[in-house]
Design a protein around this motif. Structure first.
Motif: not given
Length: 959
Positions: A846-848, A890-894, A918-924, A943-946
């Motif tokens: 999804d990120l690519v 760090w990006c994750q689906d969870e 270092l930041g986080y992108s993923g579901r709340a 949202s998490l991908v963006e």
């Protein structure tokens, strides 16, 4: 059913011989009389048994077809030639009584155990069961000497007076052994038990030396407990006092098993009496046990465990030769060791090529409350007669001290009459036996073993005894059981009672006291108390674990295979015999795989798996894969078993290509398991614990369901090595991925495995390409590191073309713990990269895709394929490739509180350079693993991908 309705009447009311079925049964019986082979086997067995019932005149004449007789009388009636003759009153009454005798015999066989003398404490009165009383059948005192035919019994007489027959029935079914077996549908098994019990009237016959040996075993059992009680006051040991006959049962079982050709016995049991078994059965040196109490024993494990969880192994001599004994390590979670033992036994059977379990015997020891209360008991029993998990029958022994933890009121302890009633689901016979009669205990054990060896089925010996002390030695049981413990306080002890009994038989008034003194002397000296232990014997089937100890996870393994070998194997596993007609969808899968094997298409996930398995079995490594739907694969990607669409029989017409890779290959076994997680995973753990040379894989239907086996994961897989030093190479395949399927079909709970990861105890990976699954599966066997392998397997990626791999990645390279940036334009402009996104799993694709849409060259994307042990060197190397990076995400689906984030952030921080953030992108953070609303899932995913490409938000960690 009212309280006044009798047990046997209830049985009669529920039988298939109910009156409404009479015409059908009569027609079936007519067919049988004309031609016994014309009716189904179960009816033929039933009608065969009826032929043993004597005729009304007392003769043994065989029944004849009724219909011709009925028709003849009907014809005579039409012709007016029939007259009614009243039967003589005496003859009619005699016929009725003969039928009643058969009903009485059946009643004792069915419910006689309800009157058996089983409770050493004699706390309850004998229940009122009218069917066991002669008066129920209208027998009078004058009938007691009437002689009846007893040819369908095994009392050794064709006829017996009623009084003698009733005494024989009561001796057989209402003595110190109460047998349950009549619920079996197999007539042969029922007759076997009737013959075994009735021929000896359930009375053991032992000579003087055998009786002395039984007393010696009782003395050892009691002696150890009393020695520990006085020397280590108040220390927990979960005493066996009150159940000492259990040691007699174990001795009898081992010695008798040896005479029948058994060479290995694997024992699983909880803590009650465990120390006693270690010393008095397996031959652990008492001085070694004392060292554990004194805290002077070696402490060479990272964690270790309490002494009553420890396993042990030894070899003992028997009349049939040496027998290897293994007591499995186990946690406090009662009964969870059961399927672990069964798996260990199955591995030993396979190694010996012993499919029927003639040489290996599983023995499971239970407490009464746990046997009735723990669900894993039912799950394990459900495995007993299945092809992939059968072990040729288990001998179960219940140390039934008639009390749970603080619960002695049967109204609270269970909903069944007996604690063993669960085994009726697989029709296992049960022998309830009074623990105060050690000879009866020994006899019951002999019979149980004989049944197991004859019919290869589970069997239960329920030793009804008591618990002299509390749940542990710091407990005061009279707080909640004052009446029970008043009786226990008055009980002289099983050893004393049996010693007095032998003295009365003339075997010596001082015999018991002499044995007590001798055992105490052995304890004081710390000497062996199990005389039959062998010290220098080693079986040729013993496994050498030395090559697998003290290995590092960074050790290399050559997992690539030569191109020629690849093509040879690929051709073998994609060739379907002409005699097999696959489904058209399956045929296309195999046609595509054949093209992949030739290098015409990139290799997909299913082919990557298959080639890993094929190359392993061709190299001599067996593969065992089990789980729900795993032959086909939950997502129909595997098709390891091809089903012939033209087969004519339900049990024929399958073809498994991986079983036909090459001559003299190692076995490939794929098993569609029963619908169980806990027992099946524990079984596979047990299998892997005894066979380091087999790739053992358990696959969850969805990774979400693995938490149904959380006890196995927590107590064995994650901690077994640090607690017990048990090396284990089991692999778990857990389908994991957020694809809008809701809370129970999205997450294998990666965070739980990360939380359990420490001490380099296991490997947690999330491969994202076909070549990665190929290499990681091969790595598990090719290198000698044996650690549990947790694989977060994909769902949509199984068919995602981007996850397919070129053939060159299989013939070269290895498993990559970190997959570096793959976009050559990004790598070529490394100095322009300001942000590095680290991720794991499906979200990478999804990120690519999003980066391509943005046409950005300022963001690098790195996949962490092995999350534990964290690959610090490989990850640090990726950071160094992009020297201008100031932000890492760090990006994750969870959700944030799940997945890998909380566990990898400090690993990433450790490798960061000064000034980087270092930041986080993923579901709340969420209480649920995933949402159930499709539109909300899509919004979150977008949202998490963006967010991975946007401004850092929320928690930001700087260095």
């Amino acid at each position: 059913m009212s309280e006044t309705t009798s047990v046997y009447q209830a049985y009669q009311g529920n039988t298939y011989l109910f009156g409404g079925n009479a015409p059908y049964v009569e027609e079936m019986y007519e067919n049988y009389l004309a031609n016994p082979g014309s009716v189904p086997d179960n009816w033929r067995e039933y009608f065969d048994a009826l032929q043993h019932v004597p005729a009304a005149d007392g003769s043994d004449a065989r029944d004849v077809p009724h219909l011709p007789v009925v028709n003849a009388f009907a014809e005579r009636a039409k012709q007016g030639g029939t007259r009614v003759v009243q039967a003589h009153g005496a003859d009619s009454d005699l016929g009725r009584k003969r039928v009643s005798v058969q009903q009485l015999i059946a009643a004792y066989r069915n419910v006689g155990q309800r009157w058996a003398d089983l409770d050493p404490l004699k706390r309850t009165e004998r229940p009122d069961i009218p069917e066991l009383e002669p008066a129920f059948y209208d027998f009078k005192d004058a009938d007691q000497e009437t002689v009846f035919n007893t040819s369908n019994t095994f009392f050794g007489k064709e006829t017996m007076p009623l009084r003698e027959m009733i005494n024989a029935l009561r001796e057989t079914y209402c003595g110190a052994i109460g047998a349950e077996f009549m619920y079996a549908t197999d007539q042969t098994q029922k007759r076997w038990w009737q013959q075994k019990l009735e021929s000896i009237r359930s009375k053991p016959v032992f000579n003087a030396e055998q009786k002395k040996h039984i007393l010696e075993r009782l003395t050892a059992a009691e002696g150890l407990e009393r020695f520990l009680h006085t020397k280590y006051v108040g220390q927990k040991r979960f005493s066996l006092e009150g159940g000492e006959s259990f040691i007699v049962a174990m001795d009898e079982l081992i010695q008798s098993a040896g005479t029948k050709g058994v060479q290995e016995i694997v024992i699983g049991m909880a803590h009650r009496g465990r120390l006693n078994v270690l010393v008095n059965t397996l031959g652990k040196m008492p001085k070694d046990l004392f060292a554990e109490f004194d805290h002077t024993a070696p402490e060479d494990l990272p964690s270790g465990d309490v002494k009553y969880h420890q396993g042990f192994s030894s070899d003992v001599s028997t009349p049939g030769g040496p027998v290897h004994l293994t007591l499995a390590f186990n946690p406090s979670h009662l009964e969870i060791v059961n399927p672990v033992v069964e798996g260990s036994v199955r591995a030993r059977m396979d190694r010996r090529d012993d499919p029927d379990g003639k040489q290996v015997l599983p023995v499971l020891v239970h407490g009464d409350a746990a046997f009735a209360g723990q669900g894993v008991v039912q799950e394990t029993l459900a495995l007993a007669q299945t092809r992939g998990y059968s072990t040729g029958g288990t001998v179960h022994i219940v140390i039934n001290n008639q009390i749970g933890f603080t619960t002695s009121d049967p109204r609270d302890s269970r909903s069944t009459l007996y604690c063993t009633d669960v085994v009726k689901m697989i029709e296992s016979p049960v022998l309830h036996v009074n623990g105060d009669d050690p000879e009866a205990v020994a006899l019951a054990t002999q019979l149980a073993l004989e049944f197991r060896m004859e019919f290869r089925k589970d069997v239960v010996v329920d030793i009804i005894c008591f618990r002299k002390l509390g749940h542990n030695e710091q407990d005061t049981p009279s707080l909640t059981q004052p009446l029970m413990y008043k009786k226990i306080g008055q009980h002289p002890g099983t050893r004393k009672m049996y010693a007095d009994r032998l003295a009365a038989q003339g075997l010596g008034n001082e015999l018991g006291d002499e044995m007590v003194r001798d055992y105490r002397a052995a304890m004081d000296a710390g000497r062996h108390t199990a005389e039959r232990v062998l010290t220098n014997f080693k079986s040729k089937y013993a496994v050498d674990w030395t090559p697998f100890l003290d290995k590092k996870w960074t050790d290399a393994g050559d997992t690539a295979i030569p191109l020629a070998e690849w093509k040879r194997l690929a051709e073998r596993i994609t060739t379907i015999p002409e005699s097999v007609t696959p489904h058209q969808l399956v045929k296309k899968v195999y046609d595509d795989r054949a093209a992949m094997g030739r290098g015409e298409h990139p290799v997909d996930w299913g082919m990557g798996e298959h080639m890993a398995f094929a190359s392993l079995v061709a190299s001599g490594y067996p593969v065992r894969l089990s789980g729900e739907d795993c032959g086909r694969g939950t997502f129909t990607h595997r098709h390891a078993v091809i089903h012939d669409q033209k087969r004519e029989k339900w049990n024929e017409g399958t073809y498994t290509p991986l079983q036909n890779v090459t001559e003299n290959q190692a076995p490939f076994t794929v098993i569609d398991s029963i619908l169980s997680e806990e027992a099946v995973l524990a079984f596979e753990y047990g299998y892997a614990s005894n066979d380091p040379n087999t790739l053992v894989i358990w696959e969850a239907q969805f990774g979400d369901f693995a938490n149904g086996a959380q006890v196995v994961i927590d107590q064995f897989i994650a901690s077994g090595e640090v607690k017990w030093g048990r090396v284990n190479g089991i692999a778990l395949m857990l389908p994991h991925g957020y694809e809008g399927q809701g809370p129970e079909h999205s997450s294998a709970r990666l965070e739980r495995f990360m939380q359990l990861s420490a001490d380099t105890n296991m490997q947690v990976v999330q491969p994202t390409t076909a070549s990665q699954i190929f290499h990681v599966l091969r790595r598990q066997m090719v290198r000698n590191l044996r650690k549990p392998l947790i694989i977060m397997t994909p769902k949509s990626l199984l068919r995602n073309k981007d996850a397919a791999s070129p053939l060159s990645e299989f013939t070269k390279g290895a498993f990559q713990t970190v997959i570096p940036e793959q976009n050559e334009d990004v790598v070529g402009n490394a100095a322009k990269v300001k942000r590095l996104i680290a991720c794991s799993g499906k979200v990478y694709y999804d990120l690519v895709k999003r980066r391509t849409e943005m046409e950005s060259l300022e963001v690098a994307i790195v996949r962490v394929e092995q999350l534990y042990p964290f690959p610090h060197k490989a990850f640090a190397a990726e950071l160094k490739r992009f020297p201008k990076v100031t932000e890492i995400v760090w990006c994750q689906d969870e959700p944030q509180n799940q997945g890998a984030w909380f566990f990898v952030q400090h690993y990433i921080h450790e490798n960061m350079l000064d000034g980087q953030k270092l930041g986080y992108s993923g579901r709340a953070a969420s209480a649920s693993p995933a949402v159930g609303y499709s539109h909300l899932h899509q919004e979150q995913q977008k949202s998490l991908v963006e967010g991975a490409f946007g401004k850092l938000k929320g928690f930001v960690l700087s260095k």
